[in-house]
Design a protein around this motif. Structure first.
Motif, short mmCIF file in Angstrom:
data_model
loop_
_atom_site.label_atom_id
_atom_site.label_comp_id
_atom_site.label_asym_id
_atom_site.label_seq_id
_atom_site.Cartn_x
_atom_site.Cartn_y
_atom_site.Cartn_z
N TYR B 46 35.23 53.22 30.40
CA TYR B 46 35.59 52.42 29.39
C TYR B 46 34.68 52.74 27.97
O TYR B 46 33.56 53.10 28.42
N GLN B 48 32.53 50.56 25.78
CA GLN B 48 32.38 49.10 25.81
C GLN B 48 31.53 48.74 24.51
O GLN B 48 31.40 49.53 23.50
N ARG B 55 32.68 53.52 35.73
CA ARG B 55 32.78 52.72 37.10
C ARG B 55 32.91 53.78 38.27
O ARG B 55 34.15 54.30 38.06
N GLY B 208 43.56 37.01 36.85
CA GLY B 208 44.02 37.32 35.38
C GLY B 208 44.47 36.09 34.73
O GLY B 208 44.14 35.06 35.13
N ARG B 250 52.17 42.96 35.48
CA ARG B 250 51.56 43.20 36.86
C ARG B 250 52.77 42.99 37.78
O ARG B 250 53.72 42.15 37.30
N GLN B 377 29.46 40.63 45.61
CA GLN B 377 28.53 41.51 44.79
C GLN B 377 27.05 41.33 45.71
O GLN B 377 26.16 41.22 44.82
#
Ligand code: HEM
Ligand code: SF4
Lengths: 168, 552
Positions: B46, B48, B55, B208, B250, B377
């Protein structure tokens, strides 16, 4: 024609003219020469194409239904699939359907926003001819056909997935 | 763990070279910004707010100690000495230079890692239960299937340019710890009446801006047909998913438009042509992949050895950590340890290179060299002997890894938000920190019990706020950062989307708002009733009344 790759080589001559409808949706097909016409026109006027002197092929838009062409495939020596943007991936499924489900064996040509970085995948799903977009290098596109020497999936070019070739 | 053979290694090398050439052509002006963007995204890059972000895929959250050391080395050499573990079990570097990305990829390839399809409109990293293989309630080990799916999805020539991103999650146990109801495809292992194992196929979930719980389109898919069925679903989506509006692209929108029955029928029709084709899995194929995930050489141990129970009895802090941060193991005498990346003052999910190295060392010293990344995480050491827990705890404490808050309010899932992400409406990290600071009393946290607080800096929902018991969403009001609160969301088998309680709040109010919400819970709960159950029982009104009460 210096921008068409076919069967792994750059074509020096190509007689096909692809006709697209104009802004009003009108289709003006030249009287002479070999033409690639839209699916809708092909289905609408079979007598016209049968009576024509030059050769006639068909192109599919990315939202066309390849099943509608199934009955004609044995009479066609070229089918083109349009990629209006390289990020529009519908044509990859169309390619596999034409080859694997409807058994098409003639030339399958990718046209539109087609360049180096897509050729390898396009080849895998069954395309064997590529009209490289204006301004994009043809030689490096040709080299890109060999970007990957192996693949995991079952595809038109490689009917046995890697896991099968691996574990026996 | 899965180990690459010569072919896997070659494919990844060829991808690195392809990307190196793409980067070179971009820098040389041969590829435009618009042309390069989809190509770099497909490799996890990306651009940013502050720098590019890379990633890296951690397939189904599995890492070896060797791979972890490499991630640490890359963090030092190419970044600012840390990385961020994400809710999709990946790792993000926030500061690499564009020019050095091909070299980073080459270093990753040395340890059988890559960044393939970690972003872009393609099939992303497949995720699963972080306790796969060691969970007591497992029906089958999902990891062989995850690896089979990883290989099938890697550089799939037909599905490189889907309408939108596509995420698959697999759960192999009764309890769903992989959020299968909120993925594009969720595969949940089930047994049919004949006792055979297969997958329940859930399609069209997602968070989302249009959060949805998925629909079951097949109650039982025999495992042998996994790949042909996936091909059928993806082909229907690739051909008919909307491409005119990225917010409606999606698969969940397609399923909604076609209805569950209509979509399922279309998939079945497509599948009827593919079923029993060459990609059908034979026992030998599954066995080949399963052979990488056999149990390590566990010692025959008794559960709760004396040296462990003695420590538990004499050290309250240790006992508290064991209670919150370890999990029972299928093997007697072992536990799985959750190393908390939720220390107050550190962005949730961030780990320094020194911490990564330390975890790698502990994995070698106390376990079998394996580490897991959870979608909450945190990092997990799956196999630690109970008698070693005390030593490990002391080391983890020194390294800032032993906050005994796993599953508590302060174990916040949080996206990078406005500090790093250019799409953000609001910062999320400072809010997480303020909440962690306010609720730093472990007796209070203990009293509140299991509570999932999730936060995202915008409606893209990277922080899964919709499925937090408490969800916080950053919103933009006339250029100012505000925060909307939802209650009653949940992951797992009865997944639900949280409901908004009312108008949003300023950042400084947030700890107070949370405190009021908790006070309603404490006043209203039945004995042993968890926060989520109280919310479900009493509804939103009591919470609204207290949170929005006028001051006198
Ligand atoms: C920092 C740069 C990031 C950017 C630009 C970004 C961008 C996005 C966008 C645009 C979406 C919404 C896509 C959609 O709904 O169709 C999204 C969703 C998501 N992102 Fe991120 N993201 C970033 C970081 C992260 C991080 C750090 C995580 C993990 C902590 C993450 C995990 C997710 C997840 C799980 C979703 C999915 C929700 C769903 O199921 O739809 N992202 N991201
Ligand atoms: S939720 Fe929004 S702010 Fe947070 S990382 Fe995702 S895109 Fe950025």
């Amino acid at each position: 024609m210096q921008n068409i790759i076919k069967d792994g080589a750059v074509l020096t001559a190509d007689a096909w003219q692809l006709v697209r409808p104009d802004a009003e949706g009108q289709l003006s097909v030249p009287d002479e020469g070999d033409v690639i016409v839209p699916l809708a026109a092909w289905l609408a006027e079979p007598e016209r194409w049968a009576a024509r002197d030059g050769r006639v092929a068909v192109w599919l838009a990315s939202d066309d239904e390849p099943a509608e062409l199934a009955d004609s495939l044995s009479r066609l020596e070229l089918v083109a699939v349009d990629f209006p943007a390289f990020t529009d991936g519908r044509g990859y499924s169309i390619g596999r359907l034409l080859r694997e489900r409807y058994g098409y064996r003639g030339e399958l040509r990718a046209v539109g926003d087609v360049w180096q970085d897509h050729l390898h995948y396009l080849w895998q799903v069954g395309f064997d001819a590529f009209e490289i977009k204006d301004g994009k290098a043809v030689e490096s596109a040709l080299a890109a056909l060999a970007t990957f020497s192996e693949r995991y999936q079952a595809t038109f070019r490689e009917p046995q997935p890697l896991f099968k070739r691996r574990s026996t | 763990m899965y180990r690459y053979d010569e072919i896997d290694a070659r494919i990844v090398r060829e991808r690195v070279e392809q990307f190196r050439d793409q980067t070179r052509r971009f820098l040389a002006g041969e590829l435009s910004e618009d042309e390069f963007r989809p190509l770099r995204l497909m490799n996890g890059l990306y651009i940013q707010r502050l720098a590019p972000m890379l990633r890296v895929a951690i397939p189904y959250g599995h890492l070896s100690s060797r791979q972890m050391r490499k991630l640490a080395e890359i963090a030092r050499k190419y970044d600012k000495g840390y990385g961020h573990f994400t809710t999709r079990q990946n790792l993000q570097y926030n500061w690499p230079a564009l020019e050095s990305v091909p070299d980073i990829l080459a270093e990753l390839a040395d340890v059988e890692m890559h960044a393939i399809q970690t972003s872009g409109n393609c099939v992303r990293n497949t995720t699963t239960d972080a306790f796969a293989g060691v969970a007591a309630d497992e029906i089958i080990d999902p990891r062989p299937y995850c690896e089979i799916i990883r290989q099938w999805s890697t550089l799939h020539p037909e599905f490189a340019f889907l309408p939108r991103k596509f995420k698959i999650a697999v759960s192999g146990s009764e309890q769903d710890r992989a959020a299968t109801w909120v993925h594009d495809i969720g595969l949940h292992v089930v047994r049919n009446e004949a006792g055979e194992v297969g997958f329940k196929v859930i399609v069209g979930g997602g968070l989302g801006r249009t959060p949805m719980i998925g629909e079951v389109i097949r109650d039982f898919l025999p495992t042998a047909h996994l790949l042909t069925y996936l091909d059928a679903v993806l082909r229907v989506y690739n051909r008919y998913g909307r491409r005119d509006n990225k917010y409606k692209a999606r698969i969940k929108i397609l399923v909604k438009a076609m209805t569950r029955e209509g979509f399922a029928a279309k998939v079945e029709e497509e599948w009827s042509h593919l079923k029993d084709g060459p990609a059908t899995l034979r026992c030998a194929d599954v066995a080949h992949y399963a052979s990488f995930f056999t149990d390590p050489a566990y010692e025959a141990l008794e559960a709760n050895p004396a040296e462990f129970t003695a420590r538990l009895a004499e050290d309250v802090a240790f006992a508290r950590w064991v209670e919150r941060n370890t999990r029972l193991h299928k093997q007697a005498g072992y536990r799985s340890v959750v190393l908390s990346l939720k220390k107050t003052g550190v962005p949730p999910g961030d780990a320094t290179a020194a911490q990564m190295d330390a975890v790698a060392d502990w994995a070698d010293r106390f376990g079998f060299g394996e580490i897991r990344v959870s979608h909450e995480q945190n990092l997990i050491l799956p196999d630690v002997r109970e008698r070693d827990l005390y030593d490990l705890w002391q080391l983890a404490k020194d390294a800032g890894f032993a906050t005994p808050n796993v599953g508590f309010l302060t174990d916040i899932i949080c996206c990078p938000g406005g500090d790093f992400c250019s799409l953000a409406n609001a910062k999320s990290i400072p809010v997480a920190e303020a909440i962690q600071q306010r609720f730093d009393d472990f007796d209070y946290l203990h009293d509140i019990g299991d509570l999932e607080l999730n936060m995202s800096g915008c409606m893209n929902a990277c922080g899964h706020h919709h499925i937090g018991h408490i969800g916080i969403l950053g919103v933009d009001k006339n250029g100012e950062e505000w925060y909307q609160v939802t209650l009653g969301g949940s992951q797992g088998s009865g997944a639900t989307i949280g409901k908004v309680i009312g108008p949003s709040f300023a950042r400084a109010q947030m700890p107070d708002v949370i405190e009021k919400i908790l006070s309603v819970y404490v006043d209203s709960r039945h004995a042993d009733e968890k926060f989520l159950d109280t919310v479900r029982r009493i509804g939103l009104d009591p919470f609204k009344e207290r949170v929005y009460a006028k001051h006198h």
